[in-house]
Design an enzyme around this catalytic site. Structure first.
Site, PDB file in Angstrom:
ATOM      1  N   CYS A 329       0.820  -1.201   0.000  1.00 59.31           N
ATOM      2  CA  CYS A 329       0.000   0.000   0.000  1.00 59.31           C
ATOM      3  C   CYS A 329       0.855   1.253   0.000  1.00 59.31           C
ATOM      4  CB  CYS A 329      -0.924  -0.022   1.204  1.00 59.31           C
ATOM      5  SG  CYS A 329      -1.607  -1.647   1.433  1.00 59.31           S
TER       6      CYS A 329
HETATM    7  N1  PMP Z   1      -6.148  -4.584   6.077  1.00 57.77           N
HETATM    8  C1  PMP Z   1      -5.076  -5.277   5.674  1.00 57.77           C
HETATM    9  C2  PMP Z   1      -4.311  -6.074   6.678  1.00 57.77           C
HETATM   10  C3  PMP Z   1      -4.689  -5.265   4.330  1.00 57.77           C
HETATM   11  O1  PMP Z   1      -3.608  -5.944   3.930  1.00 57.77           O
HETATM   12  C4  PMP Z   1      -5.428  -4.506   3.405  1.00 57.77           C
HETATM   13  C5  PMP Z   1      -5.012  -4.435   1.964  1.00 57.77           C
HETATM   14  N2  PMP Z   1      -4.987  -5.696   1.340  1.00 57.77           N
HETATM   15  C6  PMP Z   1      -6.550  -3.793   3.874  1.00 57.77           C
HETATM   16  C7  PMP Z   1      -6.858  -3.850   5.207  1.00 57.77           C
HETATM   17  C8  PMP Z   1      -7.371  -2.919   2.960  1.00 57.77           C
HETATM   18  O2  PMP Z   1      -7.962  -3.652   1.962  1.00 57.77           O
HETATM   19  P1  PMP Z   1      -8.683  -2.924   0.731  1.00 57.77           P
HETATM   20  O3  PMP Z   1      -7.613  -2.095   0.055  1.00 57.77           O
HETATM   21  O4  PMP Z   1      -9.161  -4.045  -0.118  1.00 57.77           O
HETATM   22  O5  PMP Z   1      -9.777  -2.086   1.258  1.00 57.77           O
END
Ligand code: PMP
Length: 409
Positions: A329
């Site tokens: 991210c």
């Molecule tokens: N929590 C964790 C531990 C993640 O790794 C992620 C991203 N894969 C998220 C929350 C957020 O997920 P998303 O981007 O699909 O909303």
């Protein structure tokens, strides 16, 4: 099991996983023939409502909870926001203190920062060198005005499986709500909500080979949160907006498949993880990020001294090996990983990490290929590196011979 686009080495399941073709097949009619709105009273709504409820039942079966305890959301970020901001808003008259950890995903950290600006107080607990939150520190941090504790079930970047059973039990003893982001853990660690002391759990569809942009929040019966999205009142008023029906149907199918396949898949993938850790640790001046024990079976995170992770990623990409250097991210920011910094890894060393996340289509050949090409690439980059051996550099955190095996709980 279906096919995915083959690569020489895809090791970035945590950032984006293929959707299982069996899931896609189940979703397709909900784009075309079953197109109604689940809230409609006429006949076009019936199959759509049934499809959604089947999905809810399947996810509930995976988690051993009541289907009525599941709220479908537009992904895990939304579920984390609903849990944290929703609980804080609901209980702000009872207290304004929240406890969390420094290694949470940004979709937990950022809502907490928002709440701080709104007058809430947040205690952010540190982690040890392996990334573990200390349950005793959680207990010490609880005050009379503590309303919520949020600690993730596992950290997908460094693989640490947090002691959330213990932390949840402490929260329960003190009558404080406990939320856990289970996204990184959900496909690798069984979650039995009939016994685990969790009030709220965040789940994601793509992390179990369902479509992206769909998630869920488990809300234990009696747990009350304020809605974050207001509108038509769908999902018991807690997530307004016409439901992403094909996505939810796919999520349900993904949960059904996971329930059947998880035990064998954990064993299969753990072997690959251990081979990656053992073989790559043979390269000089490497270290494992995260623990040997209580580690996600699909995660290997290795730190290479004297190297920029981004250069490693680019050269590996040319060999058909795809992975991340830290949290996917924050990949675009080129910032060192805040998770590794919190574990005491030095700034320049945190840059030289590779995060392998494995999954349902990882093959032995892919693992062999990564193990074959990496030593040469590391060697070449070290020869070019401004941080190369012999230069001023703190090597105290690196060891050459740390080749035990870890078992997760
Ligand atoms: N929590 C964790 C531990 C993640 O790794 C992620 C991203 N894969 C998220 C929350 C957020 O997920 P998303 O981007 O699909 O909303």
């Amino acid at each position: 099991m279906g096919e995915r686009v083959t690569t020489k080495g895809f090791f970035d399941y945590q950032s984006g996983a293929p959707v299982d073709p069996r899931v896609v097949e189940e979703m397709l009619p909900f784009f075309t023939t079953s197109y109604g709105n689940p809230s409609s009273l006429h006949a076009a709504g019936d199959p759509v409502r049934e499809g959604m409820e089947l999905a809810r039942n399947r996810l509930a079966a995976l988690l051993s909870c009541d289907p009525a305890e599941l709220i479908f959301t537009g992904g895990a970020t939304e579920a984390n926001n609903l849990a944290i901001k929703g609980a804080a808003m609901k209980m702000r008259r009872k207290g304004k203190h929240i406890i969390s950890s420094v290694v949470e995903h940004r979709s937990v950290i950022t809502p907490l920062k928002f709440l701080q600006r709104e007058g809430f107080e947040v205690t952010t607990l540190p982690v040890d060198a392996d990334g573990f939150v200390d349950p005793a520190a959680v207990e010490d941090a609880i005050r009379d005005d503590t309303i919520l504790i949020s600690v993730m079930m596992a950290n997908g970047e460094v693989g640490t499986i947090e002691p959330v059973g213990e932390i949840g039990a402490i929260a329960k003893n003190h009558d404080v709500l406990f939320h856990t982001d289970a996204v990184a853990a959900q496909s690798w660690v069984p979650i039995d909500l009939s016994t685990l002391p969790f009030d709220m759990v965040t789940l994601s569809s793509n992390d179990m080979y369902g479509p992206k942009g769909v998630g869920a929040l488990y809300l234990r019966k009696g747990t009350r949160v304020e809605a974050v999205l207001h509108g038509g009142g769908q999902e018991r008023g807690l997530r307004s907006g016409t439901e992403n029906v094909p996505g939810i149907v796919g999520f349900g199918k993904a949960a059904e498949l996971l329930k059947e396949e998880m035990p064998a898949e954990v064993e299969r993938v753990r072997v690959f993880r251990d081979r990656l850790i053992d073989e790559l640790s043979k390269i000089d001046d490497t270290a494992l990020n995260g623990p040997r024990d209580r580690r996600l079976p699909n995660n290997a995170n290795i730190r290479f001294a004297y190297i920029e992770g981004e250069a490693l990623l680019l050269m590996l990409d040319m060999e058909g090996v795809m992975l991340s250097s830290g949290s996917a991210c924050s990949a675009k920011t080129l910032e060192p990983s805040y998770v590794q910094l919190a574990m005491g890894v030095k700034h320049e060393e945190a840059h030289g990490s590779l995060q392998f996340t494995l999954g349902r289509w990882t093959t032995s050949e892919e693992v062999d290929h990564a193990i074959e090409v990496l030593p040469g690439i590391v060697d070449r980059l070290r020869q070019m590196s401004a941080l190369r051996p012999g230069m001023e550099y703190d090597k105290s955190q690196f060891s050459k011979h740390d080749h035990g095996h870890g078992e997760e709980e």
